[in-house]
Design an enzyme around this catalytic site. Structure first.
Site, short mmCIF file in Angstrom:
data_model
loop_
_atom_site.label_atom_id
_atom_site.label_comp_id
_atom_site.label_asym_id
_atom_site.label_seq_id
_atom_site.Cartn_x
_atom_site.Cartn_y
_atom_site.Cartn_z
CE LYS A 170 38.76 -24.86 5.72
NZ LYS A 170 38.67 -23.39 5.46
CD GLN A 216 37.23 -20.39 4.97
OE1 GLN A 216 37.52 -20.80 6.00
NE2 GLN A 216 37.79 -20.21 3.90
CG ASP A 255 43.84 -21.75 8.66
OD1 ASP A 255 43.96 -22.77 7.88
OD2 ASP A 255 42.74 -20.42 9.24
N1 GUN Z 1 40.38 -19.26 2.14
C1 GUN Z 1 40.88 -19.53 1.41
N2 GUN Z 1 41.74 -20.89 2.34
C2 GUN Z 1 41.39 -20.76 2.98
C3 GUN Z 1 42.04 -21.22 4.69
O1 GUN Z 1 43.23 -22.04 4.22
N3 GUN Z 1 42.04 -20.96 6.06
C4 GUN Z 1 41.40 -20.29 6.25
N4 GUN Z 1 41.02 -19.73 7.25
N5 GUN Z 1 40.68 -19.24 5.20
C5 GUN Z 1 40.30 -19.50 3.66
#
Ligand code: GUN
Length: 285
Positions: A52, A96, A119
């Site tokens: 990311k 995350q 998100d």
């Molecule tokens: N863990 C797995 N997928 C995601 C996501 O799309 N966003 C976040 N913040 N954590 C994750």
């Protein structure tokens, strides 16, 4: 033979679009910044976070890498989020998931400013999704909708089956397909296993988001169906695979996403799009 949906290529185009949007916002004095919060040292999470941050760099988005130790107390995490909420340079916040078990995930999701919630997990943004109002949407299902549109697959009037009901993928996916006028079924761990094959066979669009390696086999796929594989699993030999048994499903499907190179890259690209959208929102654009 099915059309292989090229998520990698589509994602590259989305990133280019996001980079152009970031540049034109910069001309108006608006900067885009993403804070990525990682608590603990889960290897898979650390890998996702690194990609990311790399995507941000490629799109001209400033990134804030916020790493906290696994035993961080709730109040320290909440204090960090409050700081990021108040920082005008931070236009997007991603915490995350999953968080270590001692932390209250719900409280964390609620604490993120909904306008910075790239998100789309905050109840306000989830509520907007339920009500069909514009807003920040969870990246994985939003990326899947982009893929369907790019390949001319219109959900209207189709039977869509989603296997999995997580808040991150299954639930928002079902709502997004519903708002595009598909008929929705959601199967999950309590679905009668004897019914599962029949339910999947009814799908014109089948979204596998159950986290079980190769659970969806070719005979469960309706001939010509679109198969979207959200899985990121390991098979018996430790190789990366999805929730769909690709070899047998590909022989029956009309279109199918590979793992890797399907949904994963689209999720990441959608995050960049959401960072741009969040920055616009915060500046009333
Ligand atoms: N863990 C797995 N997928 C995601 C996501 O799309 N966003 C976040 N913040 N954590 C994750």
């Amino acid at each position: 033979m099915a059309t292989i949906i090229d998520g990698k290529a589509l994602a590259a185009r989305m990133r280019e679009r996001a980079a152009a949007d970031v540049a034109s916002l910069a001309e108006r004095g608006i900067s885009c910044g993403l804070a990525v919060v990682l608590v603990g040292d889960d290897q898979a999470s650390a890998t996702y976070v690194r990609s990311k941050l790399r995507d941000c760099e490629q799109c001209g988005i400033r990134s804030f890498d916020c790493k906290l130790p696994a035993d961080t107390p709730q109040d320290e995490l909440m204090a960090l989020i409050a700081e990021l909420n108040a920082d005008p340079e931070v236009t997007g916040i991603l915490v995350q998931m999953p968080l270590p078990a001692h932390l209250d995930t719900e409280a964390v999701v609620l604490a993120v400013d909904p306008e910075k919630d790239v998100d789309g997990f905050h109840p306000l943004n989830m509520g907007r999704l339920v009500r069909d109002l514009p807003g920040l949407r969870p990246c994985t299902p939003a990326g899947i909708m982009e893929m369907l549109d790019a390949y001319g697959i219109d959900p209207a009037g189709k039977n869509a089956v989603i296997v999995g009901r997580s808040s991150i993928v299954g639930k928002p996916m079902s709502l997004m397909l519903l708002s595009r006028n598909a008929t929705i079924s959601v199967a999950h761990s309590h679905t009668d296993p004897r019914e599962l094959a029949r339910i999947c066979q009814s799908a014109d669009i089948l979204v596998a988001a159950c986290g079980v390696p190769k659970m969806i086999k070719g005979p469960w796929v309706k001939p010509g169906a679109t198969v979207i594989d959200v899985g990121m699993d390991r098979d018996e030999e430790g190789r990366l695979c999805g929730d769909v048994d690709f070899a047998s499903a590909e022989a029956v499907a009309g279109a199918i996403t590979p793992v890797p190179g399907g949904v994963g890259p689209m999720t990441r690209a959608m995050l960049m799009t959401n960072v741009v959208m969040a920055a616009r929102l915060q500046h009333g654009l």
